[in-house]
Design an enzyme around this catalytic site. Structure first.
Site, PDB file in Angstrom:
ATOM      1  N   GLY A 122       0.831  -1.219   0.000  1.00  0.00           N
ATOM      2  CA  GLY A 122       0.000   0.000   0.000  1.00  0.00           C
ATOM      3  C   GLY A 122       0.853   1.251   0.000  1.00  0.00           C
ATOM      4  N   ASN A 123       0.275   2.355   0.389  1.00  0.00           N
ATOM      5  CA  ASN A 123       1.042   3.605   0.458  1.00  0.00           C
ATOM      6  C   ASN A 123       0.503   4.471   1.593  1.00  0.00           C
ATOM      7  OD1 ASN A 123      -1.146   5.347  -0.632  1.00  0.00           O
ATOM      8  ND2 ASN A 123      -0.832   4.049  -2.446  1.00  0.00           N
TER       9      ASN A 123
END
Ligand code: CTP
Length: 400
Positions: A212-213
């Site tokens: 993810g981020n």
């Protein structure tokens, strides 16, 4: 913006637990410039005090036919109150009050004002789910609608009884938005449908881990909030985010992965006027997702990745009449890269933010944006809150 400037709003409070939210409602109305007076049923005083309401509204609060001054009794004129108001808002409206209104009963001041008022009446019902769903209550609401009243929807969620379902009073900000739209039918985005993507996406490695981020969803939610305030109907498709937003004209769709985001976008995109891709969609996902948790002892040397589908590019390539806006988050050659994305993804405009700018980008409440139009016009904006950035972005869209 003083969206309710000079408007006279008479708030009628009946005796339900949701009455505890009415001080917030009064404050929100006053903040938008409205003058507020309050009438209460006697039982509502068990839930909220007249002193709180008179302090916030800066007006005397009435609940009896006769003023409670023993030395100098006088008549609380229900006809004058109704004539004073531009709108009579009854919130919360309990099942008992709704039933009395539908039948034309007149045994308290609130009901007397209702029967004599000639102004538009807004009703925000609030009760337990089974009471709300009961045919007699539904019939009362229909009757009241038939008389020309505006019966607002109820919220869905936790109820004072401990049960969960439909019956909560709309949140004060949602009630206020209804009044704002009523008084401002020509809001800049009135009648427009807007799709906004927001937040990160999480691409599963196994049932507990993901790629993810750091996106928080703040920018996308700020855009949705401003669009709603400008009168639009908003479909907000968001990845995992702690942000919250509630509004009668908002459809909030929570997704987790890029694939789910694309699936939802495909459902709604054809039907919108404007689409804004503010999501930080993961560009890669694990080639395989393990069905069981990967065990530490077994070790793992590499996670093979495969690209996700570009949601914005899909919208660009299937665009009909929509105005399509993207974001570009860059760390180098910012303008060049953003312009390349603008033309490659067939956009009408792109919002550039650079991670090199302090106080801009992920998680923080501020942002520093540059708006690049398809005709190469460029507008630079100073560091400001994400909410203010959202206003600037809609000003640019409206200039198209
Ligand atoms: N975007 C998208 N779907 C993806 C990747 C990006 O919808 N799979 C959208 C973002 O919401 C944003 C725009 O595309 O509006 C640009 O995203 P950005 O991460 O800046 O660029 P990418 O196209 O992913 O390219 P790169 O990572 O190489 O900069």
């Amino acid at each position: 913006m003083s969206l309710l400037g000079g408007k006279k709003i008479l708030l009628g409070i009946s005796g339900g637990i949701a009455a505890y939210k009415t001080p917030l409602l009064v404050r929100a109305l006053v903040q938008l410039g409205a003058e507020v007076k309050v009438v209460m049923t006697p039982s509502s005083k068990d839930f909220v005090t007249p002193l709180t309401l008179s302090t916030l509204s800066k007006n005397a609060v009435l609940s009896t036919f006769i003023a409670e001054d023993q030395d100098n009794p006088s008549w609380n004129d229900h006809v004058a109150l109704g004539a004073w108001a531009d709108v009579f808002l009854i919130a919360p409206a309990t099942s008992n009050t709704l039933s009395a209104m539908a039948q034309g009963r007149c045994n308290n001041l609130l009901l007397a004002v209702y029967l004599s008022a000639k102004c538009p009446v807004f009703i925000a019902p609030a009760m337990d789910l089974d009471m709300y769903a009961h045919p007699s209550n539904q019939k009362n609401m229909k009757t009241l609608e038939g008389y020309g009243n505006h019966v607002l929807p109820v919220g869905d969620g936790f109820l004072a009884s401990g049960l969960e379902g439909k019956g909560r009073m709309l949140e004060p900000n949602q009630i206020v938005s209804n009044l704002v739209s009523f008084f401002n039918p020509k809001l800049p985005l009135q009648g427009k449908k807007i799709l906004i993507t927001a937040g990160p996406t999480h691409e599963a490695i196994d049932p507990v881990r993901y790629v993810g981020n750091h996106s928080s969803g703040k920018m996308g939610f700020a855009l949705a909030e401003v669009a709603l305030e400008m009168g639009a109907e908003v479909i907000l498709i968001s990845g995992p985010s702690a942000e919250k937003l509630n509004h009668p004209s908002l459809k909030l769709i929570k997704i987790v992965s890029a694939e789910e985001m694309l699936h939802q976008v495909k459902k709604y995109y054809d039907d919108v006027d404007i689409a804004i891709a503010a999501a930080a969609v993961a560009d890669f996902k694990p080639r395989h997702t393990a069905s069981e948790k990967l065990k530490k002892q077994e070790g793992i040397e590499a996670i093979l990745l495969t690209p996700t589908e570009d949601v914005l590019a899909f919208m660009g390539h299937t665009k009909k009449n929509q105005v399509l806006i993207g974001f570009a988050l860059e760390t180098e050659n910012e303008l060049e890269n953003a312009k390349a994305k603008l033309s490659k993804k067939n956009l009408n405009g792109i919002v550039l933010n650079s991670l090199r700018d302090k106080e801009a980008g992920f998680s923080v409440k501020t942002n520093k944006i540059t708006f690049i139009h398809a005709d190469q016009r460029i507008e630079n904006f100073p560091l400001q809150s994400k909410l203010e950035c959202a206003y600037r972005i809609f000003e640019q869209i409206l200039s198209l």
